[in-house]
Design a protein around this motif. Structure first.
Motif: not given
Length: 635
Positions: A606, A608-610, A612-613, A619-620
């Protein structure tokens, strides 16, 4: 309206019109019954509960499933939400710990909300979500110690009493002292419980083509019916003795069907026996195929329309249909009908007939074929009646506390002999064909060919034989087209594998596997090999960077080492939970795509996803979205 048209067609029209309208009527009725079972058409289903913050689920255990090393699994149903009636089946997984397991009928309360079952993560992988949906299961709930409260047992109804009796009989089998893996085989043979069958032994039965012996089916019901009707034969001397004899025998068989788990195969067998026995009692014998059709309609329309989508139901009816259609012809042409070859001839004819009926489904669902299935049936079927009778006798004596030690020793040796025979047949690897790529189109064409061949054997029309040949040619052509298309595919893939980083590069029917541990993805490769029609698989060590047709893949491992001056990669793969400041890394490397595979801690995803966003980078996470697949550009 359709039923009225069917009646009019039967009275005034040719038989073809009657059968067409009858089939249409049954199809419409079945579709209507199946649509009623869908969650979207059931307002009380737990999926429609809209407030997950304040919830209290009341759940009842239905049956125990095969466990794994991580949890105990149960089939359960929701019976209430916040003291309001609710419904819906779910898969309950109890984490291993100090908590004791559940028994069928046990109720519990939990504040946890069932989650949707995820689709398969990797190409060709078994679709567990579709498998559960076909059984009416649309939720999955994982609970651990302290996350639920057991509810005091209520007075059980008839079904509850049957479940308790089944649990009692299974516990009685455990008390006989049978060692593993014989105990697991005994539970499967006698009561249809395959949860404790050793995986290696189960695999041997599958390779030997003897897996049907572990599923309570027509064979078991036929043997049990013979025993029951023989024991009840003195009742025929009473007034209305034949009727009493039949009704009591049917009731006992239906009771056994519930004790054996009420699987489609045992239900089909009991329905067939009920229909045939009643017809013979009334001196109105009919064709077996008509009774089979009656059982099919009864099971789908009145009991459970969802059975139509279950593999066990399809295989059960396909096998019996094959026996009904092909056995008379095969045995009539059997060259040695005199003793002692008559009985082996019947066994071989029955085995070939059943295999002909199930062949398209076996190839489609399991992608393998046991070449020694005839040998397995010839060696095992003659003694299966003794195995079942001896097992039931041991179980009965154990319940009565009268089981002598020598009898259980005899039964143990009989099961051991059966397992050794299966193990020897399974070790003949040259006769076991695996990785058979068989598409739905090939399955349909092969099934049509078998049906036309059956029609030719019944009517003698050469046009049907020609149609069967054309269908087989069509199946071959369809498979050839798929094989040629597989040879032109070029892509690379990051599969999801917990604790490991793997990269696959596919060039047509060749696959290069890059991994630190070559054994880590072998079970994933079995599925991909069938799906992609692979011919060669090569294993290579995992490197830090790849050029894939002009696309660069950079792998950042657990060390987190990189150079701010290195070129920006098209794809950045995070492996082994690297200790790195991801915001700074993204600013310096500016990758086009970030992938987190199954080797990373789930708690980092979560964050890392933030990151990248915020940087506008895709992000995958393979644990959430499944494998990452990308085409290789052609130069």
């Amino acid at each position: 309206m359709i039923l009225l048209l069917v009646w009019l067609a039967k009275e005034r029209s040719p038989s073809i019109a009657f059968w067409v309208l009858a089939g249409l009527g049954i199809g419409v009725l079945g579709y209507w019954r199946m649509s009623l079972a869908f969650p979207q058409n059931r307002p009380a289903h737990f999926l429609h509960h809209g407030d997950p913050e304040q919830v209290n689920f009341q759940i009842r255990i239905l049956e125990e499933l095969r466990h794994n090393s991580f949890s105990r699994k149960y089939m359960a149903e929701v019976i209430g939400i916040n003291s309001q009636p609710a419904e819906g089946k779910l898969l309950l997984e109890l984490e291993h710990g100090e908590t004791e397991g559940f028994l069928p009928g046990q109720e519990l309360l939990t504040p946890l909300v069932p989650a949707r079952v995820k689709p398969p993560s990797n190409p060709g992988q078994f679709n567990y979500r579709a498998y559960l949906h076909n059984q009416g299961v649309y939720g999955r709930l994982k609970i651990g110690p302290g996350e639920f409260l057991r509810v005091a047992q209520k007075k059980a109804g008839l079904l509850g009493l049957l479940r308790e009796l089944r649990s009692y009989l299974l516990n009685s089998l455990e008390k006989t002292g049978l060692p593993e893996p014989k105990l697991g085989i005994a539970k499967a043979l006698l009561l249809g419980d395959r949860t404790e069958v050793d995986p290696a032994v189960y695999g041997n039965y599958r390779k030997a083509g003897a897996l049907h012996l572990l599923a309570v089916s027509g064979l078991h019901v036929g043997i049990l019916a013979t025993l029951v009707l023989t024991l009840l034969a003195p009742l025929k001397k009473l007034p209305y003795g034949k009727e009493i004899h039949l009704i009591l025998g049917i009731l006992l068989l239906w009771g056994y069907a519930f004790l054996a788990g009420f699987s489609p195969s045992v239900v089909r067998a009991v329905i067939l026996f009920t229909a045939v026995a009643y017809a013979l009692l009334r001196q109105r014998p009919g064709q077996t195929i008509h009774f089979l059709a009656l059982a099919w309609i009864f099971m789908l329309v009145l009991i459970n329309p969802g059975w139509l989508l279950q593999v066990g139901f399809q295989l059960s009816f396909a096998a019996v249909t094959g026996i009904v259609v092909f056995f008379p012809v095969l045995y009539r042409k059997w060259p040695w009908k005199s003793k002692p070859w008559s009985y082996p001839g019947k066994l071989l004819a029955v085995s070939l007939s059943a295999q002909a009926g199930t062949l398209p489904l076996v190839l489609y669902y399991f992608h393998q074929f046991p070449g020694l299935f005839l040998l397995s049936n010839l060696l095992l079927l003659p003694g299966i009646g003794l195995v079942l009778a001896l097992g039931l006798l041991c179980l009965l004596l154990q319940v009565l506390s009268l089981l002598p030690p020598f009898l259980i020793l005899v039964y143990e040796n009989v099961l051991s002999l059966m397992n050794r025979t299966v193990d020897w047949i399974a070790r003949q690897e040259a006769f076991h064909m695996e990785y058979i790529s068989w598409d739905f189109g090939q399955t349909a064409a092969t099934a049509i060919a078998i049906l036309l061949l059956a029609g030719f054997l019944k009517s003698g029309r050469k046009s049907m034989l020609g149609g069967a040949a054309l269908s087989l040619i069509g199946a071959h052509v369809f498979g050839l087209v798929l094989w040629m298309n597989a040879g032109t595919a070029r892509n690379w893939l990051v599969p999801h594998k917990v604790g490991h980083s793997i990269v696959w590069v596919r060039q047509g029917r060749e696959l290069n596997v890059f991994a630190a541990d070559s054994l880590s993805s072998r079970h994933l490769l079995r599925d991909a090999r069938v799906l992609w029609r692979l011919e060669t698989v090569t294993f290579n060590p995992l490197e830090n960077q790849y050029d894939l047709g002009g696309q660069t893949l950079r792998i950042l491992d657990s060390t987190g080492l990189y150079s701010p001056c290195e070129p920006s990669p098209d794809v950045l793969l995070l492996s082994g939970s690297p200790k790195v400041h991801l915001d700074r890394l993204l600013e310096e490397l500016q990758p086009g795509q970030v992938i987190a595979d199954g080797s990373n801690y789930h708690s980092l995803l979560s964050r890392w996803e933030k990151s990248c966003s915020a940087s506008g980078i895709r992000f995958h996470a393979t644990s959430l979205q499944g494998a990452f697949l990308k085409e290789i550009p052609r130069r």
